[in-house]
Enzyme design. Structure first.
Site, PDB file in Angstrom:
ATOM      1  N   ARG A  63       0.832  -1.211   0.000  1.00 45.31           N
ATOM      2  CA  ARG A  63       0.000   0.000   0.000  1.00 45.31           C
ATOM      3  C   ARG A  63       0.865   1.258   0.000  1.00 45.31           C
ATOM      4  NH1 ARG A  63      -4.534   0.183   4.515  1.00 45.31           N
ATOM      5  NH2 ARG A  63      -2.771   0.758   5.831  1.00 45.31           N
ATOM      6  N   LYS A 166      -2.820   6.388   1.353  1.00 42.30           N
ATOM      7  CA  LYS A 166      -2.665   6.882   2.721  1.00 42.30           C
ATOM      8  C   LYS A 166      -1.748   8.114   2.681  1.00 42.30           C
ATOM      9  CE  LYS A 166      -2.555   4.667   7.227  1.00 42.30           C
ATOM     10  NZ  LYS A 166      -3.781   5.244   7.757  1.00 42.30           N
ATOM     11  N   GLU A 202     -16.509   5.504   4.098  1.00 40.34           N
ATOM     12  CA  GLU A 202     -15.787   4.963   5.253  1.00 40.34           C
ATOM     13  C   GLU A 202     -15.819   5.994   6.366  1.00 40.34           C
ATOM     14  OE1 GLU A 202     -11.583   4.369   4.567  1.00 40.34           O
ATOM     15  OE2 GLU A 202     -11.528   5.970   3.090  1.00 40.34           O
TER      16      GLU A 202
HETATM   17  C1  LIG Z   1      -9.107   6.365   5.972  1.00 41.22           C
HETATM   18  C2  LIG Z   1      -8.801   5.019   6.507  1.00 41.22           C
HETATM   19  N1  LIG Z   1      -9.630   3.998   6.216  1.00 41.22           N
HETATM   20  C3  LIG Z   1      -9.405   2.751   6.664  1.00 41.22           C
HETATM   21  C4  LIG Z   1      -8.302   2.450   7.446  1.00 41.22           C
HETATM   22  C5  LIG Z   1      -8.074   1.052   7.904  1.00 41.22           C
HETATM   23  O1  LIG Z   1      -6.959   0.482   7.253  1.00 41.22           O
HETATM   24  P1  LIG Z   1      -6.132  -0.677   7.957  1.00 41.22           P
HETATM   25  O2  LIG Z   1      -7.086  -1.767   8.234  1.00 41.22           O
HETATM   26  O3  LIG Z   1      -5.098  -1.058   6.954  1.00 41.22           O
HETATM   27  O4  LIG Z   1      -5.557  -0.099   9.195  1.00 41.22           O
HETATM   28  C6  LIG Z   1      -7.418   3.481   7.795  1.00 41.22           C
HETATM   29  C7  LIG Z   1      -6.258   3.203   8.639  1.00 41.22           C
HETATM   30  O5  LIG Z   1      -5.204   3.019   8.198  1.00 41.22           O
HETATM   31  C8  LIG Z   1      -7.660   4.784   7.303  1.00 41.22           C
HETATM   32  O6  LIG Z   1      -6.813   5.782   7.588  1.00 41.22           O
END
Ligand SMILES: Cc1ncc(COP(=O)(O)O)c(C=O)c1O
Length: 324
Positions: A63, A166, A202
């Site tokens: 990622r 991210k 989300e």
């Molecule tokens: C915007 C957002 N959505 C979802 C997630 C969940 O991702 P992960 O399960 O990889 O931590 C995160 C955290 O990293 C996030 O910042």
């Protein structure tokens, strides 16, 4: 912390462990002016088998590399990423909380630190991994359901934008909505899609799932939501627990009449949504303060696997120390 620099002379990263401390930046550094910055978040646990483990670090590596490409930064090779997080955990082993009492949160950062005045990519980059011991993400504690409000003023990301990376720049704009929601007594907000204002996207830092009977639905990876590592894992785990999991656009109206709704993320793990408020209408899920059953079942399945309290049929646990 781990620090490696990408230099144009070698077109590669090189570095190692250094004492935790400030980064010295030129005021003209790209990241301070134009925001070349992507990051990751992951946890190391002290497992029931007595060793330190990470969870699917290859996923975070991939990622970060995808985000780097989107922001015109040289991707950190996956093997360097895994070496850096492994060395950061080993160097901070004393700070990993006892099993079940928290985790060592790791924050890999990729920054365009080199100076450039005109808009363009940085001449050099720094990849840093630092760590901090953490407990529950939301203030009520790990299993306490959270109260969310559907955001009506702002969108988080748009189709063909960069919501799926991210990038640091995706996070400051959510603060205004998050702080307003907290002031109104909510834990966080749920975003709707930018095109129709109809479908769930989300939460500020976690993905969302909607449960009806034995069917669980979650928004698809269309580019505007973050492809969560926990999201991907919960999809596989839920299927292995006998649920049908469908990745498709989920109308917010369906969430309001669902059996339950929950969020997933490295920080929140699996967190039941106790109530959802849409345009002033509040829907309560289950008993106040009590996690809803599917969220609780999947929380136990995931944390059991992550802490080696149960089997790891998917091979997701990545040992950092071998001591049993
Ligand atoms: C915007 C957002 N959505 C979802 C997630 C969940 O991702 P992960 O399960 O990889 O931590 C995160 C955290 O990293 C996030 O910042």
């Amino acid at each position: 912390m781990y620090r490696a620099r990408w230099s144009p002379d070698t077109a590669s990263y090189s570095g190692g462990l250094v004492p935790y401390g400030p980064l010295s930046l030129d005021p003209a550094s790209q990241v301070l002016n134009y925001g070349q910055s992507v990051f990751e978040g992951m946890k190391a646990q002290r497992s029931a088998a007595g060793r330190l483990v990470l969870f699917r670090p290859d996923r975070n590596a991939a990622r970060l590399a995808a985000g780097a490409a989107r922001l015109s930064m040289p991707p950190v090779p996956a093997d360097l990423f895994v070496t850096a997080v492994t060395e950061a955990v080993r160097a901070n082993a004393a700070w990993v909380p006892p099993t079940g009492k928290g985790a060592l949160y790791l924050r890999p950062l990729l920054l365009g630190t080199g100076p450039i005045l005109g808009l363009g990519p940085a001449p050099y980059y720094d990849f840093v991994v630092f760590a901090s011991a953490v407990g529950a993400y939301f203030k009520g504690g790990q299993l306490t359901p959270i109260d969310l409000v559907v955001e009506e003023q702002f969108h988080r990301a748009a189709p063909r934008g960069m919501g799926g990376t991210k990038a640091a720049g995706n996070y400051s704009p959510v603060l205004v909505t998050q702080l307003a929601a907290k002031k109104a007594g909510f834990s966080d907000v749920v975003y709707l899609d930018a095109k129709t204002d109809t479908f769930l996207e989300e939460v500020s830092s976690c993905n969302i799932f909607v449960v009806k009977g034995k069917t669980i639905r979650t928004p698809p990876l269309s580019g505007s939501i973050l492809p969560g590592v926990t999201r991907a894992s919960i999809i596989d785990l839920a299927r292995s627990c006998g649920y049908e999991v469908i990745e498709e656009p989920v109308p917010v109206a369906d969430a309001m009449v669902a059996d339950e709704v929950f969020t997933t993320g490295t920080a929140v793990v699996v967190c039941a949504i106790g109530s959802l408020t849409l345009r002033g209408q509040k829907r309560q899920f289950g008993q106040p303060g009590v996690p809803t059953p599917v969220a609780l079942e999947l929380y136990k399945a995931l944390t059991g696997l992550q802490t080696e309290a149960g089997p790891d049929p998917f091979g997701w646990v990545f040992p950092v120390t071998e001591t049993k």
